[in-house]
Design a protein around this motif. Structure first.
Motif, PDB file in Angstrom:
ATOM      1  N   PHE A   4       0.728  -1.110  -0.098  1.00  0.00           N
ATOM      2  CA  PHE A   4       0.074  -0.120  -0.018  1.00  0.00           C
ATOM      3  C   PHE A   4       0.925   1.273   0.108  1.00  0.00           C
ATOM      4  N   GLN A   5       0.371   2.090  -0.650  1.00  0.00           N
ATOM      5  CA  GLN A   5       1.105   3.347  -0.701  1.00  0.00           C
ATOM      6  C   GLN A   5       0.541   4.392   0.382  1.00  0.00           C
ATOM      7  N   VAL A   6       1.221   4.909   1.430  1.00  0.00           N
ATOM      8  CA  VAL A   6       0.619   5.410   2.743  1.00  0.00           C
ATOM      9  C   VAL A   6       1.320   6.904   2.617  1.00  0.00           C
ATOM     10  N   ALA A   7       0.585   7.779   3.217  1.00  0.00           N
ATOM     11  CA  ALA A   7       0.875   9.162   3.539  1.00  0.00           C
ATOM     12  C   ALA A   7       1.095   8.899   5.084  1.00  0.00           C
ATOM     13  N   HIS A   8       2.361   8.951   5.667  1.00  0.00           N
ATOM     14  CA  HIS A   8       2.620   8.957   6.927  1.00  0.00           C
ATOM     15  C   HIS A   8       3.021  10.440   7.407  1.00  0.00           C
ATOM     16  N   GLN A  12      -1.711  17.974  13.556  1.00  0.00           N
ATOM     17  CA  GLN A  12      -2.281  18.360  14.905  1.00  0.00           C
ATOM     18  C   GLN A  12      -1.765  17.628  16.176  1.00  0.00           C
ATOM     19  N   GLY A  13      -0.518  17.574  15.927  1.00  0.00           N
ATOM     20  CA  GLY A  13       0.232  16.796  16.991  1.00  0.00           C
ATOM     21  C   GLY A  13       0.297  15.199  17.045  1.00  0.00           C
ATOM     22  N   GLN A  14      -0.514  14.722  16.202  1.00  0.00           N
ATOM     23  CA  GLN A  14      -0.682  13.411  15.868  1.00  0.00           C
ATOM     24  C   GLN A  14      -0.077  12.710  14.740  1.00  0.00           C
ATOM     25  N   ASP A  15       0.586  11.696  14.936  1.00  0.00           N
ATOM     26  CA  ASP A  15       0.965  10.737  13.957  1.00  0.00           C
ATOM     27  C   ASP A  15      -0.104   9.981  13.241  1.00  0.00           C
ATOM     28  N   MET A  16      -0.404  10.188  11.846  1.00  0.00           N
ATOM     29  CA  MET A  16      -1.298   9.670  11.094  1.00  0.00           C
ATOM     30  C   MET A  16      -0.743   8.666   9.921  1.00  0.00           C
ATOM     31  N   ILE A  17      -1.453   7.697   9.749  1.00  0.00           N
ATOM     32  CA  ILE A  17      -0.847   6.611   8.760  1.00  0.00           C
ATOM     33  C   ILE A  17      -2.078   6.536   7.841  1.00  0.00           C
ATOM     34  N   ILE A  18      -2.254   7.212   6.679  1.00  0.00           N
ATOM     35  CA  ILE A  18      -3.257   7.409   5.877  1.00  0.00           C
ATOM     36  C   ILE A  18      -3.137   6.667   4.579  1.00  0.00           C
ATOM     37  N   ILE A  19      -4.275   5.619   4.529  1.00  0.00           N
ATOM     38  CA  ILE A  19      -4.189   4.603   3.645  1.00  0.00           C
ATOM     39  C   ILE A  19      -5.083   4.694   2.586  1.00  0.00           C
ATOM     40  N   PRO A  20      -4.799   5.045   1.362  1.00  0.00           N
ATOM     41  CA  PRO A  20      -5.985   5.150   0.310  1.00  0.00           C
ATOM     42  C   PRO A  20      -6.193   3.609  -0.084  1.00  0.00           C
ATOM     43  N   TRP A  80      -9.105  14.489  -2.094  1.00  0.00           N
ATOM     44  CA  TRP A  80      -8.290  13.408  -2.390  1.00  0.00           C
ATOM     45  C   TRP A  80      -6.884  13.823  -3.166  1.00  0.00           C
ATOM     46  N   ASN A  81      -6.800  14.909  -3.782  1.00  0.00           N
ATOM     47  CA  ASN A  81      -5.534  15.261  -4.140  1.00  0.00           C
ATOM     48  C   ASN A  81      -4.442  15.535  -3.150  1.00  0.00           C
ATOM     49  N   ASP A  82      -5.077  16.017  -1.964  1.00  0.00           N
ATOM     50  CA  ASP A  82      -4.294  16.506  -0.760  1.00  0.00           C
ATOM     51  C   ASP A  82      -3.681  14.897  -0.243  1.00  0.00           C
ATOM     52  N   ILE A  83      -4.389  13.844  -0.372  1.00  0.00           N
ATOM     53  CA  ILE A  83      -4.183  12.829   0.345  1.00  0.00           C
ATOM     54  C   ILE A  83      -2.931  12.035  -0.577  1.00  0.00           C
ATOM     55  N   VAL A  84      -3.387  12.195  -2.187  1.00  0.00           N
ATOM     56  CA  VAL A  84      -2.345  11.432  -3.054  1.00  0.00           C
ATOM     57  C   VAL A  84      -0.946  12.294  -2.827  1.00  0.00           C
ATOM     58  N   ARG A  85      -1.232  13.514  -2.671  1.00  0.00           N
ATOM     59  CA  ARG A  85       0.099  14.507  -2.713  1.00  0.00           C
ATOM     60  C   ARG A  85       1.128  14.201  -1.533  1.00  0.00           C
ATOM     61  N   ASN A  86       0.320  13.662  -0.423  1.00  0.00           N
ATOM     62  CA  ASN A  86       1.188  13.489   0.927  1.00  0.00           C
ATOM     63  C   ASN A  86       1.714  11.932   0.974  1.00  0.00           C
ATOM     64  N   VAL A  87       1.512  11.057  -0.139  1.00  0.00           N
ATOM     65  CA  VAL A  87       1.990   9.744  -0.222  1.00  0.00           C
ATOM     66  C   VAL A  87       3.375   9.803  -0.038  1.00  0.00           C
ATOM     67  N   ASN A  88       4.067   9.007   0.675  1.00  0.00           N
ATOM     68  CA  ASN A  88       5.376   9.234   1.029  1.00  0.00           C
ATOM     69  C   ASN A  88       6.041   7.887   1.500  1.00  0.00           C
ATOM     70  N   LYS A  89       5.396   6.965   1.549  1.00  0.00           N
ATOM     71  CA  LYS A  89       5.839   5.505   1.949  1.00  0.00           C
ATOM     72  C   LYS A  89       5.084   4.420   1.268  1.00  0.00           C
ATOM     73  N   ASP A  90       5.756   3.201   1.218  1.00  0.00           N
ATOM     74  CA  ASP A  90       5.048   1.898   0.951  1.00  0.00           C
ATOM     75  C   ASP A  90       4.954   1.158   2.002  1.00  0.00           C
ATOM     76  N   LEU A  91       3.913   0.590   2.294  1.00  0.00           N
ATOM     77  CA  LEU A  91       3.561  -0.306   3.398  1.00  0.00           C
ATOM     78  C   LEU A  91       3.245  -1.811   2.867  1.00  0.00           C
ATOM     79  N   THR A  92       4.181  -2.792   2.949  1.00  0.00           N
ATOM     80  CA  THR A  92       3.847  -4.103   2.625  1.00  0.00           C
ATOM     81  C   THR A  92       3.352  -5.326   3.831  1.00  0.00           C
ATOM     82  N   CYS A  93       2.499  -5.834   3.858  1.00  0.00           N
ATOM     83  CA  CYS A  93       1.449  -6.494   4.555  1.00  0.00           C
ATOM     84  C   CYS A  93       1.608  -7.843   4.034  1.00  0.00           C
ATOM     85  N   GLY A  94       1.899  -8.868   4.721  1.00  0.00           N
ATOM     86  CA  GLY A  94       1.730 -10.363   4.404  1.00  0.00           C
ATOM     87  C   GLY A  94       0.810 -10.933   5.112  1.00  0.00           C
TER      88      GLY A  94
END
Length: 94
Positions: A4-8, A12-20, A80-94
């Motif tokens: 998954f491509q994610v926006a980490h 607001q002082g919180q860590d968010m892992i946004i997964i489209p 949605w464009n804000d979300i996609v623009r912030n994608v910065n990591k790949d997350l591989t789940c097995g």
């Protein structure tokens, strides 16, 4: 395994892992959606990503999300464009 491509991000002082996710997520039951989010949260934690997973998906020209109550307004203002623009990591789940 799924990747998954994610926006980490930190907002607001919180860590968010946004997964489209695929728009098909919209057709799953609440129980199925919650199970998928729990699995993604466990995967993200195992990968060393700090924060809370937020699922987002497209519905027509808009998007939906599942996020903690205190983040609702933030995600309502996020396009949605804000979300996609912030994608910065790949997350591989097995």
């Amino acid at each position: 395994m799924s990747t998954f491509q994610v926006a980490h991000i930190r907002e607001q002082g919180q860590d968010m892992i946004i997964i489209p996710l695929d728009s098909g997520f919209n057709h799953k039951s609440s129980a199925e959606q919650n199970q998928i989010i729990a699995e993604l949260q466990a995967c993200a934690s195992s990968a060393g990503l700090a924060g809370t997973v937020v699922a987002v998906w497209r519905v027509g020209s808009s998007h939906k999300f599942i996020a903690p109550r205190q983040w609702q307004e933030f995600f309502k203002s996020f396009s949605w464009n804000d979300i996609v623009r912030n994608v910065n990591k790949d997350l591989t789940c097995g």
